[in-house]
Motif scaffolding. Structure first.
Motif, mmCIF file in Angstrom:
data_model
loop_
_atom_site.group_PDB
_atom_site.id
_atom_site.type_symbol
_atom_site.label_atom_id
_atom_site.label_comp_id
_atom_site.label_asym_id
_atom_site.label_seq_id
_atom_site.Cartn_x
_atom_site.Cartn_y
_atom_site.Cartn_z
ATOM 1 N N GLN A 23 31.210 36.402 36.213
ATOM 2 C CA GLN A 23 31.789 35.251 36.744
ATOM 3 C C GLN A 23 32.443 34.293 35.722
ATOM 4 O O GLN A 23 31.714 34.041 34.929
ATOM 5 N N ASN A 24 33.675 34.184 36.216
ATOM 6 C CA ASN A 24 34.587 33.179 35.409
ATOM 7 C C ASN A 24 35.316 32.577 36.445
ATOM 8 O O ASN A 24 36.140 33.209 37.037
ATOM 9 N N PHE A 25 35.224 31.279 36.713
ATOM 10 C CA PHE A 25 35.720 30.328 37.693
ATOM 11 C C PHE A 25 37.213 29.792 37.082
ATOM 12 O O PHE A 25 37.101 29.315 36.048
ATOM 13 N N LEU A 26 38.419 29.783 37.783
ATOM 14 C CA LEU A 26 39.402 29.141 37.671
ATOM 15 C C LEU A 26 39.400 27.673 37.705
ATOM 16 O O LEU A 26 38.869 27.021 38.730
ATOM 17 N N ILE A 27 39.779 26.948 36.517
ATOM 18 C CA ILE A 27 40.052 25.389 36.412
ATOM 19 C C ILE A 27 41.319 24.967 36.340
ATOM 20 O O ILE A 27 41.527 23.908 36.278
ATOM 21 N N ASP A 28 42.317 25.859 36.239
ATOM 22 C CA ASP A 28 43.852 25.364 36.209
ATOM 23 C C ASP A 28 44.397 25.270 37.463
ATOM 24 O O ASP A 28 44.623 26.026 38.130
ATOM 25 N N SER A 42 50.137 31.542 55.954
ATOM 26 C CA SER A 42 50.375 30.743 57.166
ATOM 27 C C SER A 42 49.223 30.778 58.367
ATOM 28 O O SER A 42 48.313 31.561 58.247
ATOM 29 N N LYS A 43 49.451 29.875 59.126
ATOM 30 C CA LYS A 43 48.395 29.761 60.282
ATOM 31 C C LYS A 43 48.506 30.947 61.092
ATOM 32 O O LYS A 43 47.462 31.096 62.068
ATOM 33 N N ASP A 44 49.350 31.904 61.191
ATOM 34 C CA ASP A 44 49.223 33.354 61.763
ATOM 35 C C ASP A 44 48.402 34.409 60.849
ATOM 36 O O ASP A 44 47.962 35.519 61.484
ATOM 37 N N ASP A 45 47.756 33.835 59.766
ATOM 38 C CA ASP A 45 47.117 34.874 58.876
ATOM 39 C C ASP A 45 45.578 34.934 58.895
ATOM 40 O O ASP A 45 45.178 33.721 58.706
ATOM 41 N N LEU A 46 45.025 35.969 58.852
ATOM 42 C CA LEU A 46 43.564 36.063 58.613
ATOM 43 C C LEU A 46 43.432 36.185 56.983
ATOM 44 O O LEU A 46 44.221 37.126 56.695
ATOM 45 N N VAL A 47 42.631 35.453 56.297
ATOM 46 C CA VAL A 47 42.763 35.905 54.897
ATOM 47 C C VAL A 47 41.165 36.363 54.377
ATOM 48 O O VAL A 47 40.421 35.909 55.077
ATOM 49 N N ILE A 48 41.119 37.323 53.772
ATOM 50 C CA ILE A 48 40.049 37.849 53.143
ATOM 51 C C ILE A 48 40.144 37.404 51.776
ATOM 52 O O ILE A 48 40.906 37.749 50.802
ATOM 53 N N GLU A 49 39.026 36.743 51.252
ATOM 54 C CA GLU A 49 38.875 36.211 49.814
ATOM 55 C C GLU A 49 37.659 37.274 49.277
ATOM 56 O O GLU A 49 36.606 37.117 50.011
ATOM 57 N N ILE A 50 37.664 37.495 48.055
ATOM 58 C CA ILE A 50 36.531 38.587 47.527
ATOM 59 C C ILE A 50 36.136 37.769 46.313
ATOM 60 O O ILE A 50 36.936 37.280 45.587
ATOM 61 N N GLY A 51 35.135 37.293 46.174
ATOM 62 C CA GLY A 51 34.408 36.401 45.216
ATOM 63 C C GLY A 51 35.111 35.142 45.110
ATOM 64 O O GLY A 51 35.648 34.711 44.343
ATOM 65 N N PRO A 52 34.599 34.186 45.947
ATOM 66 C CA PRO A 52 34.988 32.903 46.071
ATOM 67 C C PRO A 52 34.615 31.971 45.242
ATOM 68 O O PRO A 52 35.047 30.855 44.924
ATOM 69 N N GLY A 53 33.530 32.195 44.639
ATOM 70 C CA GLY A 53 32.991 31.188 43.384
ATOM 71 C C GLY A 53 32.433 30.275 44.003
ATOM 72 O O GLY A 53 31.650 30.136 44.915
ATOM 73 N N VAL A 54 32.736 28.870 43.759
ATOM 74 C CA VAL A 54 32.343 27.603 44.349
ATOM 75 C C VAL A 54 33.199 27.195 45.369
ATOM 76 O O VAL A 54 33.356 26.096 45.952
ATOM 77 N N GLY A 55 34.296 27.868 45.503
ATOM 78 C CA GLY A 55 35.162 27.554 46.830
ATOM 79 C C GLY A 55 36.306 26.704 46.565
ATOM 80 O O GLY A 55 37.122 26.368 47.501
ATOM 81 N N THR A 56 36.726 26.820 45.386
ATOM 82 C CA THR A 56 38.122 25.958 44.951
ATOM 83 C C THR A 56 39.359 26.541 45.506
ATOM 84 O O THR A 56 40.333 25.654 46.173
ATOM 85 N N LEU A 57 39.494 27.841 45.441
ATOM 86 C CA LEU A 57 40.659 28.510 46.069
ATOM 87 C C LEU A 57 40.401 28.765 47.488
ATOM 88 O O LEU A 57 41.611 28.276 48.416
#
Length: 278
Positions: A23-28, A42-57
């Protein structure tokens, strides 16, 4: 103040980082913005995120996407993510190991799916391999990964970075390095820098081969012993010497060449000639 939000959330919940989960979370915030912008969500897209951390991205993706599935293994992060992202009705948390997820189950009938992630270093290659080899229906992969791995993925023939991973990814995708990311952009600070890379899935693989399985077997055998010639590397295929020699002649490839000098097209030609003579 946006760049401090990750630190603030970590502090708010007294979250303890797990070394074993990488775990290394992005702060920049500028890096965050570049990931989001280059993913073209865009609003047409389903996004899959792997390893969201605390949810910033995740939060930035939720503002733009039709829906976001965030796959998180760490049980300690589940209540944090649910609390921090509760205002979004297009958010769904998947508490699982990403390597055990059937991504097509999540994708369903969606027309446009994009993977966006700050991938933990230790699972980068297995996850990329899984997503490409198992033929999941996604358009692109915009990921932050270890710099060295990013350079290997984008490498050209006859460079020290070029290898089996370069060929695997370039067989299935167009590759673009978006930007380099300093280790100072994370908490805790990792020992190495990162790269944001975008992989755009091709409608058809870059080269046509008679046997995909054999093609990748030839590639792996060619790089198993980098210092040896292709001829020595491919002896492991167990072919008769005369047949293997004829495959090289038919493919117009010198027996003394090393694996790292062959282009994707040359590997395809050689594997097809081997296939014909097996």
């Amino acid at each position: 103040m946006e760049s401090l939000s990750t630190k603030d959330i970590v502090k708010k919940y007294g979250f303890k980082f797990s070394k074993s989960l990488g775990q290394n979370f992005l702060i920049d915030n500028s890096v965050l913005q570049d990931i989001v912008d280059n993913s073209n969500v865009s609003k047409d897209d389903l996004v899959i995120e792997i390893g969201p951390g605390v949810g910033t991205l995740t939060k930035e993706l939720l503002k733009k996407a039709k829906k976001v599935y965030a796959i998180e293994l760490d049980s300690d992060l589940i209540p944090i993510l649910n609390e921090e992202l509760k205002e979004f009705n297009n958010f769904e948390l998947v508490h699982k190991d990403a390597l055990k997820v059937d991504f097509n189950e999540l994708i369903g009938e969606e027309k446009s799916t994009k993977v966006v992630a700050n991938l933990p270093y230790y699972v980068t290659t297995p996850i990329i391999s899984k997503l490409l080899k198992e033929n999941y229906k996604f358009e692109s992969l915009t990921i932050m990964i270890q710099k060295e791995v990013g350079e290997r993925i984008a490498a050209k023939p006859s460079t020290k970075e070029y290898g089996a991973l370069s060929i695997l990814v370039q067989y299935y995708c167009d590759v673009e390095i978006v930007r380099k990311v300093s280790c100072d952009s994370f908490v805790p600070r990792p020992k190495v820098d990162s790269i944001v890379i975008k992989l755009t899935k091709l409608l058809e693989p870059k080269v046509k081969v008679k046997s995909k399985e054999l093609f990748f077997k030839v590639v792996r055998s060619s790089f198993n012993m980098r210092r040896k010639t292709l001829w020595n590397g491919l002896k492991s295929l167990g072919m008769k010497k005369e047949s293997l020699e004829k495959a090289f002649i038919d493919a117009n490839i010198d027996l003394k060449r090393r694996g790292e000098t062959l282009s994707l097209e040359e590997f395809a030609k050689l594997s097809d000639c081997i296939y014909e003579l097996q």
